[in-house]
Design a protein around this motif. Structure first.
Motif, PDB file in Angstrom:
ATOM      1  N   GLU A  58     -36.314  55.931   5.257  1.00  0.00           N
ATOM      2  CA  GLU A  58     -35.987  55.806   6.681  1.00  0.00           C
ATOM      3  C   GLU A  58     -36.372  57.067   7.440  1.00  0.00           C
ATOM      4  N   LYS A  59     -36.136  58.221   6.803  1.00  0.00           N
ATOM      5  CA  LYS A  59     -36.499  59.494   7.426  1.00  0.00           C
ATOM      6  C   LYS A  59     -38.005  59.594   7.626  1.00  0.00           C
ATOM      7  N   ILE A  64     -42.784  59.363  11.086  1.00  0.00           N
ATOM      8  CA  ILE A  64     -44.073  58.727  11.407  1.00  0.00           C
ATOM      9  C   ILE A  64     -44.055  58.186  12.830  1.00  0.00           C
ATOM     10  N   ALA A  65     -42.950  57.543  13.193  1.00  0.00           N
ATOM     11  CA  ALA A  65     -42.832  56.991  14.551  1.00  0.00           C
ATOM     12  C   ALA A  65     -42.884  58.104  15.591  1.00  0.00           C
ATOM     13  N   GLU A  66     -42.212  59.226  15.298  1.00  0.00           N
ATOM     14  CA  GLU A  66     -42.201  60.351  16.233  1.00  0.00           C
ATOM     15  C   GLU A  66     -43.591  60.973  16.357  1.00  0.00           C
ATOM     16  N   LEU A  67     -44.260  61.159  15.214  1.00  0.00           N
ATOM     17  CA  LEU A  67     -45.612  61.724  15.230  1.00  0.00           C
ATOM     18  C   LEU A  67     -46.591  60.809  15.958  1.00  0.00           C
ATOM     19  N   LYS A  68     -46.435  59.514  15.769  1.00  0.00           N
ATOM     20  CA  LYS A  68     -47.291  58.546  16.455  1.00  0.00           C
ATOM     21  C   LYS A  68     -47.092  58.625  17.959  1.00  0.00           C
ATOM     22  N   ASP A  69     -45.837  58.747  18.373  1.00  0.00           N
ATOM     23  CA  ASP A  69     -45.535  58.872  19.798  1.00  0.00           C
ATOM     24  C   ASP A  69     -46.140  60.147  20.366  1.00  0.00           C
ATOM     25  N   GLN A  70     -46.009  61.261  19.618  1.00  0.00           N
ATOM     26  CA  GLN A  70     -46.598  62.524  20.069  1.00  0.00           C
ATOM     27  C   GLN A  70     -48.121  62.421  20.149  1.00  0.00           C
ATOM     28  N   TYR A  71     -48.714  61.766  19.163  1.00  0.00           N
ATOM     29  CA  TYR A  71     -50.169  61.605  19.144  1.00  0.00           C
ATOM     30  C   TYR A  71     -50.645  60.811  20.361  1.00  0.00           C
ATOM     31  N   LEU A  72     -49.969  59.709  20.652  1.00  0.00           N
ATOM     32  CA  LEU A  72     -50.353  58.881  21.804  1.00  0.00           C
ATOM     33  C   LEU A  72     -50.210  59.660  23.108  1.00  0.00           C
ATOM     34  N   ARG A  73     -49.164  60.474  23.192  1.00  0.00           N
ATOM     35  CA  ARG A  73     -48.976  61.283  24.399  1.00  0.00           C
ATOM     36  C   ARG A  73     -50.103  62.306  24.552  1.00  0.00           C
ATOM     37  N   LYS A  74     -50.443  62.957  23.431  1.00  0.00           N
ATOM     38  CA  LYS A  74     -51.516  63.960  23.476  1.00  0.00           C
ATOM     39  C   LYS A  74     -52.846  63.322  23.845  1.00  0.00           C
ATOM     40  N   VAL A  75     -53.115  62.148  23.301  1.00  0.00           N
ATOM     41  CA  VAL A  75     -54.353  61.436  23.617  1.00  0.00           C
ATOM     42  C   VAL A  75     -54.406  61.111  25.100  1.00  0.00           C
TER      43      VAL A  75
END
Length: 203
Positions: A58-59, A64-75
């Protein structure tokens, strides 16, 4: 033995039996409670073990969900930056000369007035003086924009600033390798040569 003593003995024995039974019953109850507590502890330990087994997954999923969100924001931020930079670059190419043109326009106005008055006067000296003033104003304007004239008078020939268009022989040793005449003035813009001075050099 008297009858009364026998009855008392029986009563004592009966009391001891009841106490023993009560004690035994209490012990049995304690054992049952202890067994029940052990079972509860085992169940709790099993639940904790399962939780520990599930927590890393779960952690990891949360990370992964947090990193994906950060990646989309950076993009998205980079895409906005790229579009903004491209727009600014396009505007700079199209309107980069705006400052220069705006600075030179007053000189153009002076030239128009001088040309309009040229037909109204026959005073050559006045016309010459007016043209000289306009030229000085133009040079001052160019200097304000970072443009400077390359000096050539009595200078050593320097390929970084000069372009030799003629070699003049017989000028003497003191003039050898020096600029004799400037055919076309050269200029620098913020210390960068934008046009070499075309010169005649002593040989």
């Amino acid at each position: 033995m008297k009858e009364e003593d026998i009855e008392k003995k029986i009563e004592i024995e009966d009391g001891n039996t009841e106490e023993a039974a009560a004690k035994e019953e209490k012990e049995e109850s304690n054992k049952a409670e202890t067994a029940e507590e052990c079972k509860d502890d085992e169940k709790q330990e099993e639940a904790e073990e399962k939780a520990e087994e599930q927590d890393p997954l779960e952690k990891a999923e949360a990370e992964i969900a947090e990193l994906k969100d950060q990646y989309l924001r950076k993009v998205a931020e980079f895409e906005n930056y790229r579009k903004r930079t491209l727009k600014e670059k396009t505007e700079l190419i199209l309107n980069g000369a705006e400052k220069t043109v705006d600075a030179i326009l007053p000189v153009v106005d002076d030239m128009e007035r001088a040309m309009a008055n040229a037909d109204k006067t026959e005073d050559i000296e006045a016309m010459k003086e007016g043209m000289d003033l306009i030229f000085k104003k133009l040079m001052k304007t160019l200097e304000g924009l970072g443009v400077k004239k390359i000096e050539t008078e009595d200078k050593d020939f320097d390929t970084d600033f000069h372009e030799a268009v003629a070699m003049v022989p017989g000028m003497g040793d003191d003039k050898k390798g020096k600029v004799i005449d400037c055919v076309q003035t050269g200029y620098t813009l913020n210390d960068k040569v934008i046009r070499h001075a075309k010169v005649a050099v002593g040989q």
